[in-house]
Write a protein that holds these residues in place. Sequence first.
Motif, PDB file in Angstrom:
ATOM      1  N   PRO A  73     -13.592  39.195  -6.497  1.00 20.79           N
ATOM      2  CA  PRO A  73     -13.555  40.581  -6.005  1.00 20.79           C
ATOM      3  C   PRO A  73     -13.757  41.590  -7.139  1.00 20.79           C
ATOM      4  O   PRO A  73     -13.330  41.363  -8.274  1.00 20.79           O
TER       5      PRO A  73
ATOM      6  N   ASN B 214     -13.209  45.094  -6.373  1.00 25.49           N
ATOM      7  CA  ASN B 214     -12.400  46.272  -6.073  1.00 25.49           C
ATOM      8  C   ASN B 214     -11.243  45.868  -5.155  1.00 25.49           C
ATOM      9  O   ASN B 214     -11.131  44.718  -4.748  1.00 25.49           O
ATOM     10  N   LYS B 215     -10.392  46.840  -4.848  1.00 24.26           N
ATOM     11  CA  LYS B 215      -9.182  46.569  -4.069  1.00 24.26           C
ATOM     12  C   LYS B 215      -9.516  46.036  -2.674  1.00 24.26           C
ATOM     13  O   LYS B 215      -8.882  45.107  -2.177  1.00 24.26           O
ATOM     14  N   GLU B 216     -10.524  46.601  -2.040  1.00 28.31           N
ATOM     15  CA  GLU B 216     -10.900  46.182  -0.686  1.00 28.31           C
ATOM     16  C   GLU B 216     -11.366  44.728  -0.682  1.00 28.31           C
ATOM     17  O   GLU B 216     -10.977  43.940   0.181  1.00 28.31           O
ATOM     18  N   GLU B 217     -12.191  44.370  -1.661  1.00 26.20           N
ATOM     19  CA  GLU B 217     -12.679  42.998  -1.748  1.00 26.20           C
ATOM     20  C   GLU B 217     -11.551  42.024  -2.068  1.00 26.20           C
ATOM     21  O   GLU B 217     -11.514  40.898  -1.578  1.00 26.20           O
ATOM     22  N   GLN B 218     -10.603  42.468  -2.898  1.00 25.29           N
ATOM     23  CA  GLN B 218      -9.475  41.601  -3.241  1.00 25.29           C
ATOM     24  C   GLN B 218      -8.604  41.321  -2.009  1.00 25.29           C
ATOM     25  O   GLN B 218      -8.167  40.188  -1.791  1.00 25.29           O
ATOM     26  N   ASP B 219      -8.371  42.340  -1.178  1.00 25.06           N
ATOM     27  CA  ASP B 219      -7.595  42.147   0.047  1.00 25.06           C
ATOM     28  C   ASP B 219      -8.274  41.145   0.973  1.00 25.06           C
ATOM     29  O   ASP B 219      -7.620  40.271   1.564  1.00 25.06           O
ATOM     30  N   ALA B 220      -9.607  41.268   1.102  1.00 21.48           N
ATOM     31  CA  ALA B 220     -10.360  40.339   1.954  1.00 21.48           C
ATOM     32  C   ALA B 220     -10.298  38.928   1.374  1.00 21.48           C
ATOM     33  O   ALA B 220     -10.169  37.932   2.114  1.00 21.48           O
TER      34      ALA B 220
ATOM     35  N   ASP C 156      -6.937  37.413   2.116  1.00 20.63           N
ATOM     36  CA  ASP C 156      -6.849  37.063   3.537  1.00 20.63           C
ATOM     37  C   ASP C 156      -7.497  35.696   3.791  1.00 20.63           C
ATOM     38  O   ASP C 156      -6.984  34.874   4.560  1.00 20.63           O
TER      39      ASP C 156
END
Length: 340
Positions: free
Chosen positions: A46, A48-54, A57
């Motif tokens: 990832p 960025n933060k959004e990619e890390q959350d995905a 998951d």
Amino acid sequence: MMVLMNYEELEAFSAMKNSGSRTNYFEMLSNFIYKMPGLVETLCVPTNKEEQDAFLDKIEELQKGLIEIGSPALLFETERVEVIAKSGDKERLEEAIVVLNKKIEGLCEKVRVAEMNRAQMDNTPRQVIEEEGIDQQNKYEAPIRVEALEKLSLLIENFEIDGAYGILKNIRSFRYTDPIDLALFTIYNDFRKFDYDDALSTTKELIAMVEKNQNSQRVNAKKKILAVDDVPDVLNTVKLVLTSHYSVYGVTNYMSALKFLTTNHADLILLDIEMPEMDGFALLNIIRKMELYKNTPVIFLTGNASVENIKKSLDTGGNDFIKKPVNVDILLEKIRKYID
């Protein structure tokens, strides 16, 4: 099925029992090898933060699949990937993803081989079975699952006979105690005579009998405690103190702990913090992801009762802590507090 039991990374026997039948278990494995390699292939470092959350998951979804099929070694591998991802070390994460991908592919290949072996076993000519279908010598022994019986009852009540018959065939693929086998044989005969009212009545009687037996076993059985500590002397002390009150099992590393928890159950876990390979905090992270152990009391054992360690033990999901060397009175008092 015996082929799978030889794999160190796949604790298949307990998972098969939980699934209710060999057929159900292999369907579960087929779903795993259909979905999970593709899921792992989509894992990218990832940015960025959004990619890390995905990313996290996806790791969680993979962990759920591994818990379902029973694979403690690969659970540890996914936990390592999760920790590295949260640390932000992109180079190490990229290497960890490659390793994880290879290990998942290796597991799936072994599952495919086991599927082929199973198909060959199922196609082997066998002696003709009696008309009523009893073949005790070729059945696995297993505890009967109330959930399966309740599902059978519900399907009969709703007159979904094909589904009910499928459930009944799966249940009868195992061997049980004589009273349970007799009741299942009675239900089977009622199906053959299209007497679904009697089949439903016997099913409900069987549910009541099994529940009564299980409740009796729970009352009479000693509570189980799993102690995890890399120092054998600590385990010996814990066993010596607790054996007269509880069933105590001691293991010295994370892998043995996960194997125990996937093949048995524990009413309380005593968990050392400072251990090689995986410390108690990381191990508890994995344990709490198992549905059966989300709320199981966990008491940390530690020689370092610092404020930081105490806070981390509670933040990680522990219920309490005991300072080493273990004080016998304190140990008994805390255990009684949580499971008596």
